[in-house]
Design a protein around this motif. Structure first.
Motif, short mmCIF file in Angstrom:
data_model
loop_
_atom_site.label_atom_id
_atom_site.label_comp_id
_atom_site.label_asym_id
_atom_site.label_seq_id
_atom_site.Cartn_x
_atom_site.Cartn_y
_atom_site.Cartn_z
N GLN A 298 0.83 -1.20 0.00
CA GLN A 298 0.00 0.00 0.00
C GLN A 298 0.87 1.26 0.00
OE1 GLN A 298 -3.36 0.01 -0.50
NE2 GLN A 298 -2.96 2.18 -0.79
N ARG A 299 1.93 1.22 0.79
CA ARG A 299 2.84 2.37 0.89
C ARG A 299 3.46 2.67 -0.48
NH1 ARG A 299 5.53 4.71 5.46
NH2 ARG A 299 4.59 3.25 6.91
N ARG A 300 3.89 1.61 -1.19
CA ARG A 300 4.49 1.80 -2.53
C ARG A 300 3.47 2.40 -3.49
NH1 ARG A 300 8.20 0.00 0.34
NH2 ARG A 300 8.06 2.22 0.82
N ALA A 306 1.50 9.61 -5.51
CA ALA A 306 1.87 10.98 -5.13
C ALA A 306 3.15 11.45 -5.83
CB ALA A 306 2.03 11.06 -3.62
N GLY A 307 3.82 10.50 -6.52
CA GLY A 307 5.09 10.84 -7.18
C GLY A 307 6.19 11.19 -6.19
N THR A 308 6.12 10.61 -4.99
CA THR A 308 7.17 10.86 -3.98
C THR A 308 7.83 9.55 -3.60
OG1 THR A 308 5.47 10.64 -2.27
CG2 THR A 308 6.06 12.90 -2.93
N PRO A 309 8.93 9.18 -4.30
CA PRO A 309 9.58 7.90 -3.98
C PRO A 309 10.17 7.91 -2.57
CG PRO A 309 10.88 9.16 -5.56
CD PRO A 309 9.60 9.91 -5.38
N TRP A 310 10.33 6.71 -2.03
CA TRP A 310 10.88 6.53 -0.70
C TRP A 310 12.29 7.13 -0.61
CZ3 TRP A 310 9.36 5.17 4.01
CH2 TRP A 310 10.34 4.79 4.94
N GLN A 311 12.58 7.85 0.48
CA GLN A 311 13.90 8.44 0.69
C GLN A 311 14.69 7.60 1.69
OE1 GLN A 311 15.02 11.39 -0.90
NE2 GLN A 311 13.15 11.07 -2.07
#
Length: 348
Positions: A298-300, A306-311
């Motif tokens: 779900q997080r992915r 949102a176009g905000t990849p994991w940092q």
């Protein structure tokens, strides 16, 4: 196929996540610290080799001793963290461990181990590529480690450490065990190179876990030192002198209590799954594991939407590790280049 992408039934699972595996690099912290005490490049190259060979038992056979056979570790989630220390003892200095799961597809673990008192640090990453053949599983370990030793004059001597390939045998007998295969290398910026050849059960001697290491000086392929033995027990130099001995107790990493951990730290994250596996309540383990995996999916999706990849928190990815490129030229089995994950301590 990738062994780690299969969802394993809990009874063949280990209660430990793959993010804890980098701690095997330092379960003999005195050997890690002692690298800095070498007075010459040759002496340090031998100390690095001795420390490296001494890590293999922990990395590749200790779980069989503990659990009866090789079990599949929990597949870490992206961003999973593991921290630990080996306290100062007899002046060897404290050693700190930082681990972050830097990729989920494919699973890649980044790690950094440092002993600031001694000026020794190890940075690396590891992933596995798995294939099945003739009743065994072959695992090619992808990645490398760079060990840096700060010298008295302030310069740093680097060692490129490549990873051996593994073969998991004994699957059909229900008692899998790991055998190391092929070669791995340790190449120093001083020019010293150790070539380590791994042999499984030979037709002649029939002993598992054999190795032979040849240590060559800068610009030469003639051995200055040869070491042979069993990596999970002891070895000797060609002069008959004892080299490494891992029959004594190891020192496991110290980790703070689960109650004090952040939700992303591995033992907190997997605590209910681990409890289910340890107590034989596989239904609970399975339920908790599925819950974590679904949350991650779900997080992915949310990130993609949102176009905000994991940092990443502790590591920065670079496409080409300049130290690898330079040091891999010193031996014949390396790739032209390899990427890396560079550790960055967050501001306190």
């Amino acid at each position: 196929g990738d062994l780690y992408s299969m969802t394993a039934p809990p009874f063949i699972l280990s209660p430990v996540s793959l993010t804890e595996y980098p701690s095997y690099w330092c379960e003999r912290p005195e050997l890690f610290a002692a690298i800095a005490d070498g007075k010459t490049p040759e002496d340090r190259a031998l100390r690095v080799l001795k420390w490296f060979i001494s890590t293999l038992k922990g990395q590749y056979t200790s779980r069989n001793e503990k659990m009866g056979s090789e079990k599949k570790p929990l597949n870490p989630v992206l961003g999973e963290l593991f921290f630990g220390t080996w306290p100062d003892h007899n002046g060897r200095g404290q050693t700190n461990l930082y681990v972050e799961q830097v990729s989920h597809h494919p699973p890649i673990t980044g790690y950094y181990i440092e002993n600031p008192t001694k000026g020794v640090a190890l940075q690396g990453h590891c992933a596995q590529k798995t294939s099945f053949s003739a009743g065994s599983i072959t695992v090619r370990q992808v990645g490398h480690a760079i060990l840096g030793v700060k010298l008295p004059d302030g310069t740093v001597e680097d060692y490129l450490i490549t990873l051996p390939s593994l073969r998991i045998d004994g699957i059909f007998y229900g008692a899998p065990y790991i055998e190391l295969t092929n070669n791995s290398w340790i190449a120093s910026s001083s020019g010293w190179v150790s070539t380590i050849e791994y042999k499984g059960k030979g037709w002649v001697s029939g002993k598992s876990h054999q190795f032979k290491a040849v240590v060559t000086p800068p610009g030469s392929s003639t051995a200055a030192h040869t070491v042979e033995g069993l990596w999970h027990e002891t070895s000797k130099t060609s002069k008959g002198e004892p080299f490494h001995d891992v029959r004594g107790p190891k020192e496991e990493v110290s980790v703070k209590a689960v109650e004090e951990q952040d939700e992303w730290e591995t033992r907190k994250l997997w605590q209910h799954v681990a409890k289910g596996i340890r107590t034989g309540d596989f239904e609970a383990a399975s339920r908790e594991k599925t819950k974590i995996e679904n949350e991650q999916r779900q997080r992915r999706k949310d990130e993609a939407g949102a176009g905000t990849p994991w940092q990443l928190k502790y590591f920065t990815h670079i496409e080409e590790d300049p130290k690898y490129t330079k040091l891999a030229k010193l031996f014949k089995g390396g790739l032209e280049k390899e990427d890396a994950y560079i550790f960055q301590k967050p501001a306190a």
